[in-house]
Design an enzyme around this catalytic site. Structure first.
Site, short mmCIF file in Angstrom:
data_model
loop_
_atom_site.label_atom_id
_atom_site.label_comp_id
_atom_site.label_asym_id
_atom_site.label_seq_id
_atom_site.Cartn_x
_atom_site.Cartn_y
_atom_site.Cartn_z
CD GLN A 264 -2.67 -1.20 -0.19
OE1 GLN A 264 -3.37 -0.29 -0.62
NE2 GLN A 264 -2.47 -2.31 -0.88
CG HIS A 267 -1.38 2.51 -3.88
ND1 HIS A 267 -1.82 2.32 -5.18
CD2 HIS A 267 -1.79 1.42 -3.18
CE1 HIS A 267 -2.46 1.16 -5.26
NE2 HIS A 267 -2.45 0.59 -4.07
CG HIS A 425 -51.41 15.05 3.47
ND1 HIS A 425 -51.15 16.30 2.99
CD2 HIS A 425 -50.30 14.31 3.20
CE1 HIS A 425 -49.94 16.33 2.45
NE2 HIS A 425 -49.40 15.12 2.55
#
Length: 435
Positions: A264, A267, A425
């Site tokens: 890693q 990278h 409603h």
């Protein structure tokens, strides 16, 4: 590497919480200049379509074209790339693609419904997105694995059209990336990149269709553009630097662990590699392995900077405490390099992907294990998940009341609506109530 040093922390020290917070801190605030630049590019693409995309492609990628049609790669061209790459690369891509497809097919969600006693039907309709956009880095950084990981779940989900954008600076085309697009079933490919490509996918131009969601990694300009267009389209995530956390009981070969941390760290300088162990002598052994192996690495300078600035060895009392610290970190990649990873997994609540046992190198997950390598970073595994088929599907609620059900639930809705002061409603529901 005699001057090499890596941060050492101990979970028992008084200032551990503060030290851990400092170690994990990553500034994802976007530079003001980047923001201004990206907003300008997006506004131009939205207003002027193809013409703006062509101008920015010439400016940033030194690639001049008469029309965007000249920058679209046909399916025949993708097939040519598939046939041009070495056979071992093609075989590897096809093997990885098959595993990724097999895994993601198990994620496919189906529509469902159920019927209540009075005939009312409730359910959920699962529908794929119509069109997805896939950003793929180009130039020096070429990631055919990302093409597979992003395009295959979209196709498994049933997305009708996957549109890929990949910059080709100075006309530099990567055949492996195009071959991966052929294998994954990408429908259209345009050789454009940067914020202008994100804008084209989000807003649509005369030649590039607007998509419903944009996925895939990119540089700071791409990430900022994705952040800006979110709401007009969906996005996968705003990804931070890559991370690995290894929990080891001290029994794994220290060279293996050192190389897993390197995987890693190579990278970029902002990537984060952390090792947690209750065994101080083992931490010392891994540091010795790092010093010995680092000079043999092609990207030694990047690895060294990453480990010095953001890496750490954390000593804990036992594996239970290791899991506790790991949950606070919520890493992108978590290796459980221990005798009984299943038992330790019970204690793990937050991780993008968990790699079980001494033989499971994180690198396998990046390429060919099957699960997706697009994972939550920077602690976001506390609330988000790997990219998957579900990211390319949406759900619609299905509601169908019978006359009896409308009477029964209308009485409930009436009381609640009048309680909220919403008379229309209430009356709408009451019209369906039997006298």
């Amino acid at each position: 590497m005699s001057d090499f040093s890596i941060t050492r922390l101990n979970a028992s020290q008084n200032d551990f919480d503060g030290s851990l917070a400092s170690l994990l801190a990553w500034d994802d605030s976007v530079d003001h200049q980047v923001n201004e630049s990206v907003r300008h590019i997006l506004a131009q693409v939205k207003a002027r379509g193809d013409a703006a995309v062509l101008e920015f492609t010439e400016q940033f990628d030194r690639l001049k074209a008469g029309s965007l049609a000249d920058l679209e790669m046909s399916k025949e061209r993708l097939q040519q790339s598939l046939e041009a790459i070495p056979q071992n690369q093609r075989t590897a891509l096809e093997a990885a693609a098959q595993r990724i497809r097999d895994y993601h097919e198990r994620q496919n969600q189906q529509s469902w419904h159920y019927q209540e006693a009075d005939g009312t039907v409730l359910g959920q309709k699962v529908t794929p997105l119509d069109r997805a956009g896939l950003y793929v880095p180009g130039g020096k950084a070429a990631y055919p694995s990302s093409v597979l990981m992003n395009a295959i779940p979209a196709k498994v989900a049933g997305v009708a059209e996957v549109v890929m954008v990949v910059p080709t600076p100075d006309g530099q085309v990567n055949d492996m990336v195009l071959a991966a697009a052929a294998i994954a079933g990408v429908d259209r490919v345009f050789t454009i990149g940067g914020a202008q490509a994100v804008g084209a996918l989000a807003y649509g131009t005369e030649s590039i269709p607007a998509v419903d969601k944009i996925v895939g990694p990119g540089n700071i300009y791409v990430a900022t553009a994705k952040r800006e267009v979110f709401g007009t389209v969906g996005i996968d995530m705003i990804a931070g630097p890559s991370e690995i956390l290894v929990i080891c009981d001290g029994q794994t070969n220290p060279d293996w662990i050192a190389m897993d941390l390197f995987s890693q760290a190579e990278h970029d300088e902002q990537a984060q590699s952390i090792l947690i162990s209750p065994d101080k002598a083992f931490l010392d052994s891994v540091e010795a392995s790092i010093r010995r192996l680092l000079p043999t690495m092609e990207r030694a300078d990047i690895i060294a900077e990453s480990l010095k600035s953001r890496g750490a060895f954390i000593q804990v009392a036992d594996l239970d405490e290791a899991a506790e610290v790991s949950n606070r970190i919520a890493p992108e990649h978590l290796e459980l390099s221990v005798d009984d990873p299943e038992a330790l997994l019970e204690n793990i609540r937050h991780a993008g992907a968990v790699f079980m046992g001494r033989y499971t190198a994180e690198a396998l997950g990046d390429y060919c294990a099957g699960p997706n390598h697009v994972l939550p970073t920077s602690g976001t595994a506390r609330f988000s998940s790997p990219l998957g088929v579900y990211d390319f599907q949406k759900r619609s609620s299905i509601i169908g009341f019978s006359a009896s059900g409308a009477d029964r639930m209308g009485r409930v809705a009436s009381v609640l609506a009048r309680g909220e002061g919403l008379t229309a409603h209430a009356r709408s529901a009451e019209y369906r109530i039997k006298e």
